[in-house]
Design a protein around this motif. Sequence first.
Motif, PDB file in Angstrom:
ATOM      1  N   LYS A   1      56.649 -17.836 -40.129  1.00  8.55           N
ATOM      2  CA  LYS A   1      56.201 -17.698 -38.738  1.00  8.55           C
ATOM      3  C   LYS A   1      54.847 -16.994 -38.678  1.00  8.55           C
ATOM      4  O   LYS A   1      54.676 -15.919 -39.233  1.00  8.55           O
ATOM      5  N   MET A   2      53.915 -17.621 -37.980  1.00  8.02           N
ATOM      6  CA  MET A   2      52.624 -16.957 -37.759  1.00  8.02           C
ATOM      7  C   MET A   2      52.726 -16.051 -36.540  1.00  8.02           C
ATOM      8  O   MET A   2      52.226 -14.943 -36.527  1.00  8.02           O
ATOM      9  N   LEU A   3      53.406 -16.570 -35.516  1.00  5.27           N
ATOM     10  CA  LEU A   3      53.544 -15.816 -34.271  1.00  5.27           C
ATOM     11  C   LEU A   3      54.967 -15.879 -33.786  1.00  5.27           C
ATOM     12  O   LEU A   3      55.596 -16.943 -33.836  1.00  5.27           O
ATOM     13  N   GLN A   4      55.451 -14.765 -33.306  1.00  4.92           N
ATOM     14  CA  GLN A   4      56.749 -14.780 -32.650  1.00  4.92           C
ATOM     15  C   GLN A   4      56.665 -13.890 -31.417  1.00  4.92           C
ATOM     16  O   GLN A   4      56.262 -12.730 -31.504  1.00  4.92           O
ATOM     17  N   VAL A   5      56.995 -14.471 -30.274  1.00  3.22           N
ATOM     18  CA  VAL A   5      56.923 -13.755 -29.007  1.00  3.22           C
ATOM     19  C   VAL A   5      58.318 -13.753 -28.415  1.00  3.22           C
ATOM     20  O   VAL A   5      58.926 -14.808 -28.274  1.00  3.22           O
ATOM     21  N   GLU A   6      58.819 -12.557 -28.097  1.00  3.44           N
ATOM     22  CA  GLU A   6      60.167 -12.476 -27.526  1.00  3.44           C
ATOM     23  C   GLU A   6      60.120 -11.777 -26.186  1.00  3.44           C
ATOM     24  O   GLU A   6      59.679 -10.622 -26.089  1.00  3.44           O
ATOM     25  N   ASN A   7      60.555 -12.507 -25.154  1.00  7.33           N
ATOM     26  CA  ASN A   7      60.714 -11.953 -23.814  1.00  7.33           C
ATOM     27  C   ASN A   7      59.478 -11.166 -23.360  1.00  7.33           C
ATOM     28  O   ASN A   7      59.581 -10.046 -22.863  1.00  7.33           O
ATOM     29  N   LEU A   8      58.309 -11.763 -23.554  1.00  9.08           N
ATOM     30  CA  LEU A   8      57.057 -11.066 -23.245  1.00  9.08           C
ATOM     31  C   LEU A   8      56.767 -11.088 -21.750  1.00  9.08           C
ATOM     32  O   LEU A   8      56.721 -12.144 -21.124  1.00  9.08           O
ATOM     33  N   THR A   9      56.603  -9.898 -21.202  1.00 11.37           N
ATOM     34  CA  THR A   9      56.170  -9.764 -19.811  1.00 11.37           C
ATOM     35  C   THR A   9      54.931  -8.887 -19.798  1.00 11.37           C
ATOM     36  O   THR A   9      54.868  -7.881 -20.520  1.00 11.37           O
ATOM     37  N   PHE A  10      53.946  -9.297 -19.016  1.00 17.23           N
ATOM     38  CA  PHE A  10      52.748  -8.470 -18.888  1.00 17.23           C
ATOM     39  C   PHE A  10      52.392  -8.337 -17.417  1.00 17.23           C
ATOM     40  O   PHE A  10      52.280  -9.328 -16.699  1.00 17.23           O
ATOM     41  N   GLU A  11      52.214  -7.102 -16.974  1.00 22.23           N
ATOM     42  CA  GLU A  11      51.885  -6.836 -15.572  1.00 22.23           C
ATOM     43  C   GLU A  11      50.513  -6.180 -15.461  1.00 22.23           C
ATOM     44  O   GLU A  11      50.197  -5.251 -16.202  1.00 22.23           O
ATOM     45  N   TYR A  12      49.723  -6.709 -14.537  1.00 26.63           N
ATOM     46  CA  TYR A  12      48.452  -6.051 -14.189  1.00 26.63           C
ATOM     47  C   TYR A  12      48.731  -5.114 -13.023  1.00 26.63           C
ATOM     48  O   TYR A  12      49.367  -5.509 -12.040  1.00 26.63           O
ATOM     49  N   ILE A  13      48.237  -3.903 -13.126  1.00 27.78           N
ATOM     50  CA  ILE A  13      48.378  -2.969 -12.009  1.00 27.78           C
ATOM     51  C   ILE A  13      47.052  -2.945 -11.245  1.00 27.78           C
ATOM     52  O   ILE A  13      45.994  -2.722 -11.826  1.00 27.78           O
ATOM     53  N   ARG A  14      47.133  -3.265  -9.965  1.00 28.84           N
ATOM     54  CA  ARG A  14      45.927  -3.216  -9.122  1.00 28.84           C
ATOM     55  C   ARG A  14      45.835  -1.857  -8.438  1.00 28.84           C
ATOM     56  O   ARG A  14      46.825  -1.365  -7.878  1.00 28.84           O
ATOM     57  N   ARG A  15      44.645  -1.251  -8.484  1.00 26.28           N
ATOM     58  CA  ARG A  15      44.460   0.055  -7.842  1.00 26.28           C
ATOM     59  C   ARG A  15      43.348  -0.016  -6.799  1.00 26.28           C
ATOM     60  O   ARG A  15      42.423  -0.810  -6.936  1.00 26.28           O
ATOM     61  N   ASP A  16      43.436   0.852  -5.786  1.00 26.75           N
ATOM     62  CA  ASP A  16      42.345   0.925  -4.805  1.00 26.75           C
ATOM     63  C   ASP A  16      41.254   1.864  -5.331  1.00 26.75           C
ATOM     64  O   ASP A  16      41.331   2.367  -6.450  1.00 26.75           O
ATOM     65  N   GLU A  17      40.246   2.125  -4.495  1.00 27.86           N
ATOM     66  CA  GLU A  17      39.107   2.929  -4.964  1.00 27.86           C
ATOM     67  C   GLU A  17      39.513   4.340  -5.363  1.00 27.86           C
ATOM     68  O   GLU A  17      38.900   4.959  -6.225  1.00 27.86           O
ATOM     69  N   GLU A  18      40.547   4.873  -4.718  1.00 31.08           N
ATOM     70  CA  GLU A  18      41.006   6.235  -5.071  1.00 31.08           C
ATOM     71  C   GLU A  18      41.881   6.241  -6.322  1.00 31.08           C
ATOM     72  O   GLU A  18      42.311   7.291  -6.781  1.00 31.08           O
ATOM     73  N   GLY A  19      42.169   5.029  -6.826  1.00 30.65           N
ATOM     74  CA  GLY A  19      43.005   4.970  -8.029  1.00 30.65           C
ATOM     75  C   GLY A  19      44.496   4.875  -7.740  1.00 30.65           C
ATOM     76  O   GLY A  19      45.333   4.943  -8.639  1.00 30.65           O
ATOM     77  N   ASN A  20      44.864   4.727  -6.447  1.00 30.58           N
ATOM     78  CA  ASN A  20      46.287   4.568  -6.126  1.00 30.58           C
ATOM     79  C   ASN A  20      46.726   3.133  -6.385  1.00 30.58           C
ATOM     80  O   ASN A  20      45.970   2.196  -6.162  1.00 30.58           O
ATOM     81  N   VAL A  21      47.973   2.984  -6.828  1.00 28.69           N
ATOM     82  CA  VAL A  21      48.495   1.645  -7.130  1.00 28.69           C
ATOM     83  C   VAL A  21      48.665   0.855  -5.837  1.00 28.69           C
ATOM     84  O   VAL A  21      49.344   1.295  -4.907  1.00 28.69           O
ATOM     85  N   GLU A  22      47.993  -0.305  -5.773  1.00 28.00           N
ATOM     86  CA  GLU A  22      48.082  -1.170  -4.586  1.00 28.00           C
ATOM     87  C   GLU A  22      49.148  -2.236  -4.770  1.00 28.00           C
ATOM     88  O   GLU A  22      49.803  -2.653  -3.834  1.00 28.00           O
ATOM     89  N   GLY A  23      49.248  -2.704  -6.001  1.00 28.90           N
ATOM     90  CA  GLY A  23      50.223  -3.772  -6.229  1.00 28.90           C
ATOM     91  C   GLY A  23      50.311  -4.088  -7.714  1.00 28.90           C
ATOM     92  O   GLY A  23      49.475  -3.653  -8.504  1.00 28.90           O
ATOM     93  N   ILE A  24      51.345  -4.811  -8.071  1.00 28.38           N
ATOM     94  CA  ILE A  24      51.526  -5.200  -9.479  1.00 28.38           C
ATOM     95  C   ILE A  24      51.633  -6.715  -9.543  1.00 28.38           C
ATOM     96  O   ILE A  24      52.392  -7.319  -8.785  1.00 28.38           O
TER      97      ILE A  24
END
Length: 287
Positions: free
Chosen positions: A5-28
Amino acid sequence: MSSEKMLQVENLTFEYIRRDEEGNVEGIKTAVDGVDLEVNKGEFISILGHNGSGKSTLAKHFNALLFPTEGTVWVDGLNTMDSQNIWDVRQGAGMVFQNPDNQIIGQVVEEDVGFGPENMGIPTEEIWERVEESLKAVGMYEYRKNSPNHLSGGQKQRVSIAGVIAMHPKCIIFDEPTAMLDPNGRKEVIRAARALNEVEGITIILITHYMEEVIYSDKVFVMDKGKITMQGTPREIFSQVDKLKELRLGVPQVTLLAHELQKRGLNIPNGILDRKELINAIKAYRY
């Protein structure tokens, strides 16, 4: 993980966290959502999807540019989350990006290609051997003394591929490598990728939304909304024209023409991939 196997990916989830100008989390935003994937050594794999499907985000996990929010990615048996593995992972899995101008740093083609091996601490004599073999592998050896600025888009992209090959990776990930090129440049780059796979045995992972580019793959994965929604050989995938249309993806023009002829009652096989196949199918039908 087996040695094949060259690559094995298991149950991969990736979330981007969006922040406003003050650095507070706006959304995921979940860009990759529970993906499982295996790639054997020496395979040519394509990952298809329209913009925003998650395909480039997934690709960036294959050489530890991104790390999973959940799940695991192994590259040649190494877990990318283990910080001790990062250097080996990036050396084993090289990446070619959309814009060759972002990857080319040298003033002369051969210097640019030698940059990676030099950083790896390879002895000078061997660097020049690698530069020569890499440029020959992508058909750019005669341009070795040129300035990259005077090359066409397709030629520049082949120089960036040579720069990756010079590091002797086991796997090369092409992240939409032809998006900024004209049709001739696109053909040059795909031809180079296929040759590396067939001649050098390098595992190739091609991320694209151009259908014509994936017909040479061993296997195709289709992504939509962060998930893998279809997988199979190019023929199996392109036999499902209507499903691809639902995913806002086209099919090669020849495949579409064959599909339309079928709908009009011509008894020809599903998943025709190139002109020669279509011509043979029509000939066989007539007699």
